[in-house]
Motif scaffolding. Sequence first.
Motif, short mmCIF file in Angstrom:
data_model
loop_
_atom_site.label_atom_id
_atom_site.label_comp_id
_atom_site.label_asym_id
_atom_site.label_seq_id
_atom_site.Cartn_x
_atom_site.Cartn_y
_atom_site.Cartn_z
N PRO A 1 0.82 -1.22 0.00
CA PRO A 1 0.00 0.00 0.00
C PRO A 1 0.85 1.27 0.00
O PRO A 1 1.74 1.44 0.82
N SER A 2 0.58 2.15 -0.96
CA SER A 2 1.23 3.45 -1.04
C SER A 2 0.40 4.30 -2.00
O SER A 2 -0.49 3.81 -2.68
N PHE A 3 0.71 5.58 -2.07
CA PHE A 3 0.02 6.44 -3.02
C PHE A 3 0.26 5.96 -4.45
O PHE A 3 -0.61 6.07 -5.31
N GLY A 4 1.45 5.40 -4.70
CA GLY A 4 1.79 4.95 -6.04
C GLY A 4 1.06 3.70 -6.48
O GLY A 4 0.94 3.44 -7.68
N THR A 5 0.58 2.88 -5.53
CA THR A 5 -0.14 1.65 -5.89
C THR A 5 -1.65 1.78 -5.69
O THR A 5 -2.43 1.33 -6.53
#
Length: 486
Positions: free
Chosen positions: A110-114
């Motif tokens: 989980p991250s902003f990029g995914t």
Amino acid sequence: MQEDASADAAALEAIEKLGPREKWRIVKNIAVLGFAFMIHFTAFHGTSNLQSSLHNDGSLGAYTLASIYGSLIVSNLFLPVLVIRLLGCKWTIVVSFVAYMPYIAAQFYPSFGTLIPSGLAVGFGGGPLWCAKCTYLSIIAEAFSIATRRKVKTEFLIVKFFSLFFVFYQLAQVLGNLISFTVLSQGESGAFGNETQSTVNVSETCGANYLAPIHQEGQGAGIDLKRPEPEQLNMLTGIFLGCMVAASLSVAVGVDSLKRYRMVRAGIANQVSGMRMLAITLRQLGNKYQLLLLPITAFIGVEQAFIAVDFTKSFVACGLGISYIGYAMISFGLANTVAAAFTPYVTKHLGRRVLVLVTALFHAALIVFMLLWKPTDEYYKYSIIVACWGLADGVWLIQINSLSGILFPGNEEAAFSNFRLWEASGSVIMYATSPFLSTFQKLLFVLVIMIVGTIGFGLIELMEYRIKRAEVGKRFEPVSQELNEN
């Protein structure tokens, strides 16, 4: 009227050629479709209910959900009629299911990029998905009505079929949250995640008093919610990803294409180009009924977003702990299922107008109670509150969904596309404002938009009543009783 009789006769002859058990086959299609949506949204709801609490840093969870429903707005404007025309309702559902899978897989990292890109993919798949489902149910309801020689009205069947579908669909909340609670509560010693949380005065900090993250700093209101172990989250994600794969296969193998019932509806979708249908979808906003439906449709998105983000975080996670989100939301799913099962029968006895009015009063009273209630560490109270909300939500979903099919016969794609568009708009508003508004303010907003939406619904019913008085049976009776008897 003579043309309607001729069309009905031709459609009846075509359906009878399919065999005497065709009505049971239609019911089978609804059941398989409902089962597929159930296991698919077992994964989606089970994951989404945890987003605002699991990914609270930088409000990643809330912004991920906002990206889902933001792209859903764009999707509903441009994709449904084009994708359905290209793939048909059945394969649109299958492909749309696949579009949800990256969102679940992104929970591994989980991250902003995914999460944000995968959330956008969910939204782009969601527009065609729900429009295809609504169109499918409306058309096979008409096919079933013709198979009974119009002894059962299409209007009643649309409500009944939507109800049967939503019985399956709402069970997704039960299964998703049961799985979530079972996996995340393993090895947990108590209701609260850590000592920091247990020192908080729950009655003063949680519930309607919960402050948005932007207002928490320096006020002692922030709560450090303990994340479950990575192994637990990965196990949960793997289970949910498997559910989505099974859902796609179920529809691909077990649901009949609408080509089987092409003779039933020589509707506008079969007569115009894809771009023309897009223009019709946009022009649908000029219909006075569609405009009056917008507030109540947006309200459905608002109230569902409130439950998914704000109730789970400011009530349950704050007062009990993250692992109890699934436990409390099981009650929401059960209540939704009960509402879906009994709404058609209650509607038959009370009428749509009375039932909607009673639901609005009940929901308003619940919101006022939540504004005044002081949260405790007694978990059953949270379950009762969310169960009451689930009952109201179930009625709203079925009544407004089915009304969209009833008011715009032959133009379901445009009507249901607009339904999802404005439902998603309501959700985006709630998700986008979640980091900035207090729970008290959000509850007031839910109450206000519900009142406005109920007034719009009432105006539609008033206009329909006047039409029916002037031209008895013309609006809601596809074929007159005299014609059925001939």
